[in-house]
Motif scaffolding. Sequence first.
Motif, PDB file in Angstrom:
ATOM      1  N   ASP A   1      16.408  -1.585  -2.454  1.00 52.55           N
ATOM      2  CA  ASP A   1      15.306  -0.603  -2.513  1.00 52.55           C
ATOM      3  C   ASP A   1      14.525  -0.745  -3.820  1.00 52.55           C
ATOM      4  OD1 ASP A   1      15.963   0.424  -0.055  1.00 52.55           O
ATOM      5  OD2 ASP A   1      16.899   2.263  -0.817  1.00 52.55           O
ATOM      6  N   GLY A   2      15.249  -0.840  -4.937  1.00 54.52           N
ATOM      7  CA  GLY A   2      14.577  -0.930  -6.249  1.00 54.52           C
ATOM      8  C   GLY A   2      13.855  -2.251  -6.413  1.00 54.52           C
ATOM      9  N   CYS A   3      14.531  -3.340  -6.036  1.00 53.08           N
ATOM     10  CA  CYS A   3      13.970  -4.683  -6.228  1.00 53.08           C
ATOM     11  C   CYS A   3      12.713  -4.899  -5.404  1.00 53.08           C
ATOM     12  CB  CYS A   3      15.037  -5.710  -5.862  1.00 53.08           C
ATOM     13  SG  CYS A   3      14.434  -7.390  -5.821  1.00 53.08           S
ATOM     14  N   THR A   4      12.643  -4.247  -4.238  1.00 51.14           N
ATOM     15  CA  THR A   4      11.501  -4.492  -3.347  1.00 51.14           C
ATOM     16  C   THR A   4      10.394  -3.454  -3.513  1.00 51.14           C
ATOM     17  OG1 THR A   4      12.596  -3.257  -1.581  1.00 51.14           O
ATOM     18  CG2 THR A   4      12.915  -5.645  -1.603  1.00 51.14           C
ATOM     19  N   PHE A   5      10.606  -2.480  -4.391  1.00 51.37           N
ATOM     20  CA  PHE A   5       9.586  -1.442  -4.570  1.00 51.37           C
ATOM     21  C   PHE A   5       8.296  -2.106  -5.068  1.00 51.37           C
ATOM     22  CE2 PHE A   5       7.812   2.361  -6.893  1.00 51.37           C
ATOM     23  CZ  PHE A   5       7.505   3.062  -5.740  1.00 51.37           C
ATOM     24  N   ASP A   6       7.220  -1.909  -4.342  1.00 50.09           N
ATOM     25  CA  ASP A   6       5.930  -2.561  -4.625  1.00 50.09           C
ATOM     26  C   ASP A   6       6.117  -4.072  -4.847  1.00 50.09           C
ATOM     27  OD1 ASP A   6       3.188  -2.328  -4.668  1.00 50.09           O
ATOM     28  OD2 ASP A   6       3.052  -1.854  -6.797  1.00 50.09           O
ATOM     29  N   ASN A   7       6.982  -4.647  -4.009  1.00 44.53           N
ATOM     30  CA  ASN A   7       7.255  -6.100  -4.064  1.00 44.53           C
ATOM     31  C   ASN A   7       7.654  -6.588  -5.452  1.00 44.53           C
ATOM     32  OD1 ASN A   7       7.050  -6.630  -1.376  1.00 44.53           O
ATOM     33  ND2 ASN A   7       4.908  -7.297  -1.442  1.00 44.53           N
TER      34      ASN A   7
ATOM     35  N   VAL B   1       0.825  -1.206   0.000  1.00 45.25           N
ATOM     36  CA  VAL B   1       0.000   0.000   0.000  1.00 45.25           C
ATOM     37  C   VAL B   1       0.868   1.269   0.000  1.00 45.25           C
ATOM     38  CG1 VAL B   1      -1.728   1.315   1.293  1.00 45.25           C
ATOM     39  CG2 VAL B   1      -1.932  -1.171   1.120  1.00 45.25           C
ATOM     40  N   ASP B   2       1.927   1.276   0.836  1.00 44.62           N
ATOM     41  CA  ASP B   2       2.739   2.501   0.917  1.00 44.62           C
ATOM     42  C   ASP B   2       3.432   2.791  -0.424  1.00 44.62           C
ATOM     43  OD1 ASP B   2       4.264   0.205   1.261  1.00 44.62           O
ATOM     44  OD2 ASP B   2       5.448   0.963   2.938  1.00 44.62           O
ATOM     45  N   HIS B   3       3.939   1.743  -1.077  1.00 41.55           N
ATOM     46  CA  HIS B   3       4.625   1.964  -2.354  1.00 41.55           C
ATOM     47  C   HIS B   3       3.634   2.305  -3.474  1.00 41.55           C
ATOM     48  CE1 HIS B   3       8.275  -0.584  -0.847  1.00 41.55           C
ATOM     49  NE2 HIS B   3       8.126   0.565  -0.207  1.00 41.55           N
ATOM     50  N   LYS B   4       2.469   1.679  -3.434  1.00 39.90           N
ATOM     51  CA  LYS B   4       1.465   2.014  -4.460  1.00 39.90           C
ATOM     52  C   LYS B   4       1.006   3.467  -4.289  1.00 39.90           C
ATOM     53  CE  LYS B   4      -0.438  -2.509  -5.682  1.00 39.90           C
ATOM     54  NZ  LYS B   4       0.167  -2.592  -7.013  1.00 39.90           N
ATOM     55  N   THR B   5       0.915   3.917  -3.040  1.00 44.28           N
ATOM     56  CA  THR B   5       0.558   5.327  -2.810  1.00 44.28           C
ATOM     57  C   THR B   5       1.621   6.224  -3.462  1.00 44.28           C
ATOM     58  OG1 THR B   5      -0.480   4.721  -0.731  1.00 44.28           O
ATOM     59  CG2 THR B   5       0.027   7.049  -1.019  1.00 44.28           C
ATOM     60  N   ALA B   6       2.888   5.885  -3.248  1.00 39.10           N
ATOM     61  CA  ALA B   6       3.978   6.683  -3.832  1.00 39.10           C
ATOM     62  C   ALA B   6       3.892   6.675  -5.361  1.00 39.10           C
ATOM     63  CB  ALA B   6       5.326   6.130  -3.372  1.00 39.10           C
ATOM     64  N   LYS B   7       3.532   5.535  -5.942  1.00 44.89           N
ATOM     65  CA  LYS B   7       3.424   5.455  -7.407  1.00 44.89           C
ATOM     66  C   LYS B   7       2.323   6.386  -7.927  1.00 44.89           C
ATOM     67  CE  LYS B   7       3.364   1.058  -8.877  1.00 44.89           C
ATOM     68  NZ  LYS B   7       3.217  -0.417  -8.805  1.00 44.89           N
ATOM     69  N   HIS B   8       1.194   6.447  -7.205  1.00 48.40           N
ATOM     70  CA  HIS B   8       0.121   7.353  -7.638  1.00 48.40           C
ATOM     71  C   HIS B   8       0.558   8.819  -7.542  1.00 48.40           C
ATOM     72  CE1 HIS B   8      -2.360   3.743  -7.214  1.00 48.40           C
ATOM     73  NE2 HIS B   8      -3.209   4.341  -8.005  1.00 48.40           N
ATOM     74  N   LEU B   9       1.295   9.142  -6.476  1.00 50.20           N
ATOM     75  CA  LEU B   9       1.755  10.535  -6.333  1.00 50.20           C
ATOM     76  C   LEU B   9       2.732  10.882  -7.457  1.00 50.20           C
ATOM     77  CD1 LEU B   9       2.165  10.709  -2.437  1.00 50.20           C
ATOM     78  CD2 LEU B   9       0.249  11.488  -3.844  1.00 50.20           C
ATOM     79  N   LEU B  10       3.527   9.891  -7.838  1.00 45.76           N
ATOM     80  CA  LEU B  10       4.457  10.093  -8.966  1.00 45.76           C
ATOM     81  C   LEU B  10       3.673  10.391 -10.249  1.00 45.76           C
ATOM     82  CD1 LEU B  10       7.480   9.868  -9.858  1.00 45.76           C
ATOM     83  CD2 LEU B  10       7.023   7.459 -10.352  1.00 45.76           C
ATOM     84  N   VAL B  11       2.606   9.630 -10.481  1.00 49.10           N
ATOM     85  CA  VAL B  11       1.766   9.873 -11.666  1.00 49.10           C
ATOM     86  C   VAL B  11       1.214  11.299 -11.614  1.00 49.10           C
ATOM     87  CG1 VAL B  11      -0.420   9.277 -12.795  1.00 49.10           C
ATOM     88  CG2 VAL B  11       1.123   7.453 -12.047  1.00 49.10           C
ATOM     89  N   ALA B  12       0.702  11.697 -10.431  1.00 50.85           N
ATOM     90  CA  ALA B  12       0.103  13.035 -10.302  1.00 50.85           C
ATOM     91  C   ALA B  12       1.133  14.125 -10.597  1.00 50.85           C
ATOM     92  CB  ALA B  12      -0.463  13.218  -8.898  1.00 50.85           C
ATOM     93  N   ASP B  13       2.353  13.923 -10.107  1.00 48.07           N
ATOM     94  CA  ASP B  13       3.355  14.998 -10.171  1.00 48.07           C
ATOM     95  C   ASP B  13       4.169  15.019 -11.471  1.00 48.07           C
ATOM     96  OD1 ASP B  13       2.566  15.722  -7.675  1.00 48.07           O
ATOM     97  OD2 ASP B  13       4.240  14.770  -6.620  1.00 48.07           O
ATOM     98  N   LYS B  14       4.408  13.852 -12.069  1.00 43.32           N
ATOM     99  CA  LYS B  14       5.413  13.822 -13.142  1.00 43.32           C
ATOM    100  C   LYS B  14       4.940  13.250 -14.474  1.00 43.32           C
ATOM    101  CE  LYS B  14       9.812  13.964 -12.096  1.00 43.32           C
ATOM    102  NZ  LYS B  14      11.179  13.565 -11.700  1.00 43.32           N
ATOM    103  N   THR B  15       3.612  13.125 -14.640  1.00 45.76           N
ATOM    104  CA  THR B  15       3.106  12.748 -15.972  1.00 45.76           C
ATOM    105  C   THR B  15       2.938  14.022 -16.786  1.00 45.76           C
ATOM    106  OG1 THR B  15       1.850  10.947 -14.973  1.00 45.76           O
ATOM    107  CG2 THR B  15       1.264  11.556 -17.233  1.00 45.76           C
ATOM    108  N   PRO B  16       3.583  14.129 -17.943  1.00 43.29           N
ATOM    109  CA  PRO B  16       3.448  15.371 -18.712  1.00 43.29           C
ATOM    110  C   PRO B  16       2.009  15.626 -19.164  1.00 43.29           C
ATOM    111  CG  PRO B  16       5.293  14.063 -19.500  1.00 43.29           C
ATOM    112  CD  PRO B  16       4.525  13.187 -18.552  1.00 43.29           C
TER     113      PRO B  16
END
Length: 485
Positions: A273-279, A102-117
């Motif tokens: 860190d990278g390998c375990t991001f969102d499992n 859940v925590d990593h998926k939340t971060a992924k959504h924030l990334l979409v909000a902030d950095k999708t052109p």
Amino acid sequence: MAINWTETQIEEIVNKVVVGIQGNRTLSQSTWDSVSYCGRAFIGVYEKMEDAIAAAENGYRAVRAMSVAQREKLITVIRGMIRDEAPIMAALGVAETGMGRVDHKTAKHLLVADKTPGTEDIVPTVRTGDFGLTLTEMAPFGVVGSITPSTNPSETVLCNSIGMIAAANGVVFNPHPNAIATSNYAVDLINRASRAAGVPAVLVASMAKPTLDTANVMYKHPAIRLLVCTGGPGVVRAVLASGKKAIGAGAGNPPVIVDDTADIPKAAKDIIDGCTFDNNLPCIAEKEVFAFASIADELIAGMLKNGAYKITAAEAEKLAGIVLKDVKNPKTGIVKKAVARDCVGRDAKVLLEKIGIHVGDEIRCIICETSFDHLFVQEELMMPILPIVRVHNIDEAIELAVKAEHGNRHTAHMHSKNIDHLSRFAKAVETTIFVKNAPSYAGIGFGGEGHTTFTIAGPTGEGITSAKSFTRLRRCVMADSFRII
Ligand code: NAD
């Protein structure tokens, strides 16, 4: 922004999300299905693909009638709603698919909000000369048909929608059958945003019960002018064989090379860190490591300090027998290994329990030393299991890493301070994304420069897709005029 929920519904959602996030546990299924969430019916979800396409055609007409400024205003509303509702979609994604965190998926959504052109990605070009002026515009395709995966379901719907709307397209989704509610929550969010921005309710459309048959209707429908497919090799092949213009964002199996010049403690942490991001669900995530033998012990020690648990060769065999299954192709009779769906994106702790090893929550990655031929190296597991292969020099490292990438041309990583090594691997592997000295997610703009996407189109070459990937070029010529010199 007007979201028509009652106070009780909001309280219920917040409570459930908080419980989900705190324990990284999942929501109870009573609150959602493929067409509603907490009693609120999703806007833009249809029983029949033909009806969904008709709605997306209306959406296309509406978005074409909007000025660039109006589209940008709508995208701003969408970004705000994604930020507000990121924890809900993250918790729903984990609850519905059983995969990820859940925590990593939340971060992924924030990334979409902030950095999708958005619309700034659509840049016309002008050429002038002796014969006057020629303008080249990035025009919409019309209605786009988009196939989305279970691994980043709402993230992909939202990211694609922002880019496609910025480019003034309509879009209809055929989401992954294992992630329908999460995907349709995202479709509904876009439509609620469009309502809030004062445009017609249904801008993007989706299916209540997406299947391979509904995908086939999409492939053949004359109103669909572009197909965008984000998924594994099977679906990318199917879409590319459709006869329509298609963008294919397919599977990866990203290798990592660590040489003897790398900052080893940092490499160990970055890789875990990278390998375990969102499992390990992201297609860009580290899937196998090729470590110089001279630094391998130090690298493994660093990984153990960062939440890794090392299993023996015998334990790795036992685990491989559980996370990979023999699957027979009904047409050819050929038996091939396939990942066990109920193991994809699961916590390391849960996977270790399957072989009788009990660890605490601090363990986030399973590591093991294997040969190059091991299934853990060859198969795209999408689980926090990381095989490490010892190599003796850069030639061997590059040769094996390129083979392990299987020609997907997707993503590769390297930890090194030797610019010759870095350049040689980058040239040899020919991937869309090459990350140097950072966790894999730097490659999609998370702690790295550049925009984000959840549709990385290696096979068809659009790369890190954005609004301009969903456009067609149109030329307008004014002969002998409009040149001012
Ligand atoms: P998947 O391949 O199982 O399914 C993707 C979608 O395609 C689903 O909606 C599925 O029902 C549908 N589908 C599958 N076969 C089909 C066919 N023959 N015809 C029509 N539709 C079909 O995807 P998944 O398991 O959810 O996602 C994981 C895979 O996707 C991994 O291989 C991963 O690397 C890849 N992926 C790639 C990217 C990228 O940007 N390149 C992003 C995410 C996932």
